[in-house]
Design a protein around this motif. Structure first.
Motif, PDB file in Angstrom:
ATOM      1  N   GLN A  61      58.141   7.480  -2.674  1.00 44.39           N
ATOM      2  CA  GLN A  61      57.821   7.946  -1.322  1.00 44.39           C
ATOM      3  C   GLN A  61      56.325   8.279  -1.204  1.00 44.39           C
ATOM      4  O   GLN A  61      55.922   9.416  -1.032  1.00 44.39           O
ATOM      5  N   ARG A  62      55.513   7.240  -1.253  1.00 43.30           N
ATOM      6  CA  ARG A  62      54.067   7.456  -1.316  1.00 43.30           C
ATOM      7  C   ARG A  62      53.432   7.729   0.037  1.00 43.30           C
ATOM      8  O   ARG A  62      52.343   8.288   0.104  1.00 43.30           O
ATOM      9  N   SER A  63      54.092   7.341   1.131  1.00 42.17           N
ATOM     10  CA  SER A  63      53.437   7.481   2.433  1.00 42.17           C
ATOM     11  C   SER A  63      53.183   8.943   2.783  1.00 42.17           C
ATOM     12  O   SER A  63      52.263   9.258   3.540  1.00 42.17           O
ATOM     13  N   PHE A  64      53.975   9.863   2.205  1.00 44.70           N
ATOM     14  CA  PHE A  64      53.780  11.279   2.512  1.00 44.70           C
ATOM     15  C   PHE A  64      52.514  11.848   1.881  1.00 44.70           C
ATOM     16  O   PHE A  64      52.128  12.976   2.168  1.00 44.70           O
ATOM     17  N   ASN A  65      51.869  11.056   1.017  1.00 44.81           N
ATOM     18  CA  ASN A  65      50.607  11.496   0.418  1.00 44.81           C
ATOM     19  C   ASN A  65      49.393  10.988   1.183  1.00 44.81           C
ATOM     20  O   ASN A  65      48.257  11.277   0.803  1.00 44.81           O
ATOM     21  N   LEU A  66      49.602  10.247   2.259  1.00 48.19           N
ATOM     22  CA  LEU A  66      48.503   9.716   3.051  1.00 48.19           C
ATOM     23  C   LEU A  66      47.849  10.810   3.891  1.00 48.19           C
ATOM     24  O   LEU A  66      48.442  11.856   4.150  1.00 48.19           O
ATOM     25  N   SER A  67      46.618  10.532   4.339  1.00 48.21           N
ATOM     26  CA  SER A  67      46.001  11.403   5.337  1.00 48.21           C
ATOM     27  C   SER A  67      46.771  11.279   6.644  1.00 48.21           C
ATOM     28  O   SER A  67      47.534  10.323   6.851  1.00 48.21           O
ATOM     29  N   PHE A  71      48.688   7.998   7.914  1.00 42.78           N
ATOM     30  CA  PHE A  71      50.137   8.103   8.101  1.00 42.78           C
ATOM     31  C   PHE A  71      50.521   7.671   9.508  1.00 42.78           C
ATOM     32  O   PHE A  71      51.482   6.912   9.707  1.00 42.78           O
ATOM     33  N   ALA A 232      57.622  17.358   4.523  1.00 42.21           N
ATOM     34  CA  ALA A 232      56.301  16.757   4.288  1.00 42.21           C
ATOM     35  C   ALA A 232      55.310  17.212   5.358  1.00 42.21           C
ATOM     36  O   ALA A 232      55.528  17.003   6.557  1.00 42.21           O
ATOM     37  N   VAL A 234      52.395  16.089   6.287  1.00 37.46           N
ATOM     38  CA  VAL A 234      51.802  15.056   7.135  1.00 37.46           C
ATOM     39  C   VAL A 234      52.800  14.599   8.199  1.00 37.46           C
ATOM     40  O   VAL A 234      52.420  14.288   9.339  1.00 37.46           O
ATOM     41  N   TYR A 235      54.079  14.572   7.865  1.00 41.20           N
ATOM     42  CA  TYR A 235      55.128  14.227   8.828  1.00 41.20           C
ATOM     43  C   TYR A 235      55.186  15.287   9.922  1.00 41.20           C
ATOM     44  O   TYR A 235      55.260  14.976  11.116  1.00 41.20           O
TER      45      TYR A 235
END
Length: 251
Positions: A61-67, A71, A232, A234-235
């Motif tokens: 689940q790498r997208s939750f580590n995006l800016s 994201f 998350a 960023v979510y």
């Protein structure tokens, strides 16, 4: 019926590969039977296969580590906001009734609906029971998913879900992607129906402290309810931002 089930549950030995899944199911089935799960529901559990795709997704689940900007771009925020505004207009009566009952404005609900399933277009095609059973067996978050597995079995016993229910990689189902424990606590009707799913989502937010008329941006009173929906950061920020844009609060 299954209160405090998790604290008692771990005679069944978790694992980190498919090798022990069959033995785990046998032991878990005995525990579930002792807690009153029906024979037909246990039979459905025993028929599940180890969901390797779910394990792969859980590890990636790498997208939750995006800016936040990255994201939003990856999740198609511009499209979600545009479609959300359109649906807010075309289904105004529905959103007005939800807001009157639960106090939740349309923007965050539409942002969640768009983010979770593309407004119902991508609800997942994994076997819900297999996904959750696999995650309950997997040692990484066994206790958390064991609670959801007992909830799923209870929902199947009640006839609220089918053993063949399809969902996303972690067992989420319906238009806004509810996990089984949340369905038990906040679900209102068939969550494949958008009106039911949106009302259930509003019910969840209200139960987690949403106050009618209060703001929902970071630092405002209702942001905590959005935080309860998804862990998350960023979510959470994305839902707040898109919700404000859908509700007409600027870019």
């Amino acid at each position: 019926m299954f209160a405090c089930s998790t604290s008692q549950a771990h005679a069944a030995q978790c694992g980190s590969s498919s090798a022990g899944f069959a033995a785990w199911k046998q032991e878990f089935a005995r525990e579930a039977q002792a807690k009153g799960v029906s024979a037909s529901t246990i039979q459905a559990l025993m028929a599940t296969n180890y969901a390797q795709a779910t394990i792969n997704a859980d590890r990636g689940q790498r997208s939750f580590n995006l800016s936040l900007d990255a994201f939003l771009a990856k999740r198609g925020a511009t499209t979600i906001v545009s479609r959300g505004r359109s649906l807010k207009a075309s289904q105004g009566a529905l959103f007005a009734s939800i807001q009157q009952r639960y106090g939740v404005s349309p923007g965050p609900l539409l942002a969640i609906w768009g983010m979770e399933t593309g407004f119902g277009s991508q609800r997942g095609n994994q076997n819900m029971l297999a996904s959750i059973a696999t995650l309950a067996y997997d040692c990484r978050r066994s206790e958390y998913f064991t609670e959801h597995l007992y909830a799923a079995l209870q929902l199947i016993d009640r006839g609220a879900l089918s053993p063949s229910q399809r969902g996303s990689m972690h067992g989420e189902v319906g238009q806004t992607q509810f996990m089984p424990k949340a369905i038990l606590a906040y679900g209102t009707g068939n969550l494949e129906n958008s009106a039911n799913a949106l009302a259930s989502t509003a019910n969840f937010l209200k139960a987690h402290g949403w106050r009618a008329g209060a703001g929902y941006q970071p630092g405002e009173p209702n942001f905590a309810a959005i935080q309860a929906w998804n862990a998350a950061g960023v979510y959470q920020k994305a839902i707040a931002l898109m919700g404000r844009q859908i509700d007409g609060g600027g870019e």
